[in-house]
Design a protein around this motif. Structure first.
Motif, PDB file in Angstrom:
ATOM      1  N   THR A   1       0.831  -1.204   0.000  1.00 58.51           N
ATOM      2  CA  THR A   1       0.000   0.000   0.000  1.00 58.51           C
ATOM      3  C   THR A   1       0.866   1.256   0.000  1.00 58.51           C
ATOM      4  OG1 THR A   1      -1.775  -1.142   1.161  1.00 58.51           O
ATOM      5  CG2 THR A   1      -1.795   1.261   1.262  1.00 58.51           C
TER       6      THR A   1
ATOM      7  N   ILE B   1      -9.816  -8.835   8.402  1.00 58.94           N
ATOM      8  CA  ILE B   1     -10.451  -8.088   7.310  1.00 58.94           C
ATOM      9  C   ILE B   1     -11.781  -7.500   7.775  1.00 58.94           C
ATOM     10  CG2 ILE B   1     -11.553  -8.316   5.041  1.00 58.94           C
ATOM     11  CD1 ILE B   1      -9.380 -10.430   4.354  1.00 58.94           C
TER      12      ILE B   1
ATOM     13  N   LEU C   1      -6.726   2.558   3.456  1.00 57.71           N
ATOM     14  CA  LEU C   1      -7.390   1.443   4.134  1.00 57.71           C
ATOM     15  C   LEU C   1      -8.099   0.545   3.125  1.00 57.71           C
ATOM     16  CD1 LEU C   1      -8.116   0.139   6.833  1.00 57.71           C
ATOM     17  CD2 LEU C   1      -9.866   1.904   7.165  1.00 57.71           C
ATOM     18  N   ASP C   2      -8.754   1.155   2.157  1.00 61.34           N
ATOM     19  CA  ASP C   2      -9.417   0.368   1.105  1.00 61.34           C
ATOM     20  C   ASP C   2      -8.420  -0.505   0.356  1.00 61.34           C
ATOM     21  OD1 ASP C   2     -12.022   1.137   1.526  1.00 61.34           O
ATOM     22  OD2 ASP C   2     -11.927   2.834   0.152  1.00 61.34           O
ATOM     23  N   ARG C   3      -7.274   0.084   0.066  1.00 60.78           N
ATOM     24  CA  ARG C   3      -6.255  -0.664  -0.683  1.00 60.78           C
ATOM     25  C   ARG C   3      -5.748  -1.856   0.136  1.00 60.78           C
ATOM     26  NH1 ARG C   3      -3.590  -2.742  -4.721  1.00 60.78           N
ATOM     27  NH2 ARG C   3      -1.422  -2.152  -5.033  1.00 60.78           N
ATOM     28  N   ALA C   4      -5.476  -1.615   1.412  1.00 62.20           N
ATOM     29  CA  ALA C   4      -4.972  -2.700   2.258  1.00 62.20           C
ATOM     30  C   ALA C   4      -6.018  -3.809   2.395  1.00 62.20           C
ATOM     31  CB  ALA C   4      -4.576  -2.157   3.629  1.00 62.20           C
ATOM     32  N   ILE C   5      -7.277  -3.428   2.580  1.00 58.47           N
ATOM     33  CA  ILE C   5      -8.344  -4.429   2.696  1.00 58.47           C
ATOM     34  C   ILE C   5      -8.448  -5.235   1.405  1.00 58.47           C
ATOM     35  CG2 ILE C   5     -10.847  -4.746   2.887  1.00 58.47           C
ATOM     36  CD1 ILE C   5     -10.876  -2.314   4.815  1.00 58.47           C
TER      37      ILE C   5
ATOM     38  N   LEU D   1      -6.097  -5.837  -0.809  1.00 63.06           N
ATOM     39  CA  LEU D   1      -4.944  -6.737  -0.911  1.00 63.06           C
ATOM     40  C   LEU D   1      -5.142  -7.967  -0.028  1.00 63.06           C
ATOM     41  CD1 LEU D   1      -2.110  -4.053  -0.772  1.00 63.06           C
ATOM     42  CD2 LEU D   1      -2.524  -5.606  -2.701  1.00 63.06           C
ATOM     43  N   LEU D   2      -5.629  -7.749   1.186  1.00 63.94           N
ATOM     44  CA  LEU D   2      -5.842  -8.865   2.108  1.00 63.94           C
ATOM     45  C   LEU D   2      -6.976  -9.763   1.623  1.00 63.94           C
ATOM     46  CD1 LEU D   2      -5.417  -6.913   5.471  1.00 63.94           C
ATOM     47  CD2 LEU D   2      -3.833  -8.606   4.506  1.00 63.94           C
ATOM     48  N   ALA D   3      -8.024  -9.161   1.078  1.00 69.14           N
ATOM     49  CA  ALA D   3      -9.153  -9.958   0.578  1.00 69.14           C
ATOM     50  C   ALA D   3      -8.721 -10.805  -0.615  1.00 69.14           C
ATOM     51  CB  ALA D   3     -10.320  -9.043   0.211  1.00 69.14           C
TER      52      ALA D   3
END
Lengths: 322, 322
Positions: free
Chosen positions: A202, A250, B246-250, B252-254
């Motif tokens: 990120t 998540i 935060l959207d980007r990290a979520i 990536l994790l998803a």
């Protein structure tokens, strides 16, 4: 407890960061210690540092069988199968442990190979972002928790032998069942790796981010410096336990995202996170001293004590030593 | 550059971790330094340590006006408004900076209060998980990046005055526009806090997790030990920049979650994360020496240099000093 059990030589298979550190720590504790590594690089480096190592697996295993050595499997999970058949053929009576970060998958492979009777799994909770023989040192495990398995099949004598190695390495032993270990490792080791990777990715896309990055980014991405193969090996071998931990993280972040978007607030996540970290800081540690290894219900008692924060700091009495 | 500008006294408003450390560092650099804190606890602690501090805001501001002090605003964003009217009334001519982790929101409040002509924002990228006067020390900023704003309104003389304080505190100055700072801070400071909170909460629900937690959990949750009010203040004041990070990290994790579930693989996230962390480790630092403060296009040149990894390690020439 017999003297020969306590002072068995140590045969380490795999001389990377962890295996190489076990070899050094065992030798530093005054024990006969020798190692095997598939690549000549690791062996040459170990020999150059004054240690006893070979690229010949059969040589190492024959010596282990002759000396009654404790065999320590210190290779990543994917490399495990190629060791087990030779162990079964050449050193089937040797006590056997491992230092792998996933216990269920290892136990399954060991059981399939018919080696579970002499096997007690282990996992030192220590490491660095670096790998290979040169990254290791004899002090790596000092004071660190080192999980020792108390699954139903565990033999008291082998348990005591593995426990002695853990204590010789300067660690405190935490008794745990394999499946409980794996669920905990998913939350406190494998999930942090994935969060660190996501944070690094990120930030990499934001101009100026690396120019400003300091403490919280450096800490938060430290384990993203670990070799990708090692991270993949542990996360993927433990995927069934990692999935629920990842889902939970998540969901927490998505809730915070929605709350931030709707009301500018991250109060719920921040308050709960701080409370959880405070509980961790105050997590009680106690020493396990009353359990007799091999007595009725000893494995269940140790698992319960480990769950409650109990650690083993010195050899426990075993039934046949009373 | 005039001697009186360089050696202006320093008036620190807010004596928490950061403000208290600025007061100590300025005094250690041989400058006249005095402070204000709303609560008597902080003032008493500072005075007991031999520093010059008061709970009387008007006293501090009148002294700042009389001595031409550089005023350093060191309170959390929510406490900012109550300082600005008194500053405008009692010390409108004083050069003004801040040490707050969000620059856009502060600049907006400063502009609303009509104080932007004498204001150059700042943000030292240093901190600990602790807060309050006792947690601070004069060395806190040694070697750390300290952002100095180069927004369109920034005055060359005030810029040089603020830069001198940053250098006196032992930091390296990173010039940046406020909105670029805030996007970067979201990725490298605010997002890591939320990831740390989510990790702590996730692990807290898993039996045995705290018993086994070691390096990667301790590092990954360190900033979850920060006082929740401080974490909320910085995340919430920067919510517009934090949301996309935060959207980007979520996301990536998803994606990693889906890949783990479908094919047992986390290869993509892990490989990209490792590459990003490696890029960070090798991020080039250079010293900015050729820009003349106040010359044509100086703010734009400094912003570009900061983005590319440039830092200011010693006073720059200013146009009126040539």
């Amino acid at each position: 407890m017999t003297a020969s059990t306590v002072k068995a030589p140590v045969c380490v298979l795999g001389l990377g960061l962890i295996g190489g550190s076990v070899l050094r720590a065992a030798a530093a504790a005054g024990r006969e210690a020798f190692g095997y590594n598939r690549s000549a690089d690791g062996v040459n480096a170990a020999v150059a540092d004054g240690f006893d190592a070979t690229t010949e697996l059969e040589t190492a295993l024959s010596r282990a069988a002759q000396t009654g050595a404790l065999i320590v499997i210190a290779v990543p999970v994917p490399a495990l199968p190629m060791l087990l058949a030779p162990i079964g053929r050449l050193a089937p009576e040797c006590p056997l442990t491992d230092v792998t970060s996933v216990k269920g998958a290892v136990l399954e492979a060991i059981t399939t190979a018919g080696l579970q009777a002499r096997f007690v799994g282990g996992h030192p909770m220590a490491g660095t972002a670096h790998s290979g023989w040169p990254a290791g040192h004899a002090e790596l495990f000092q004071g660190a928790p080192w999980v020792i398995s108390v699954d139903d099949h565990v033999d008291p004598q082998v348990f005591s032998t593995v426990l002695q190695l853990i204590l010789d390495c300067g660690s405190v032993a935490v008794p745990a069942r394999s499946e409980e270990h794996d669920a905990a490792a998913a939350a406190i080791s494998h999930l942090p790796h994935l969060l660190a990777e996501a944070l690094a990715v990120t930030a990499a896309d934001v101009p100026l981010a690396f120019a400003l990055a300091a403490g919280s980014f450096r800490d938060g991405t430290r384990v993203a410096g670990t070799a990708p193969d090692l991270v993949r090996a542990m996360c993927e071998a433990n995927w069934q336990r990692l999935l629920p931990a990842l889902d939970r993280a998540i969901a927490l972040l998505a809730d915070a995202r929605d709350s931030l978007s709707a009301s500018d607030s991250v109060a719920e996540l921040v308050n709960h996170g701080h409370a959880a970290r405070t509980r961790y800081d105050n997590f009680p540690r106690s020493e396990i001293v009353t359990v007799v290894v091999g007595a009725d219900d000893w494995r269940r008692e140790l698992a319960a004590a480990g769950r409650a924060g109990g650690v083993i700091r010195s050899a426990l009495p075993t039934r046949d030593s009373r």
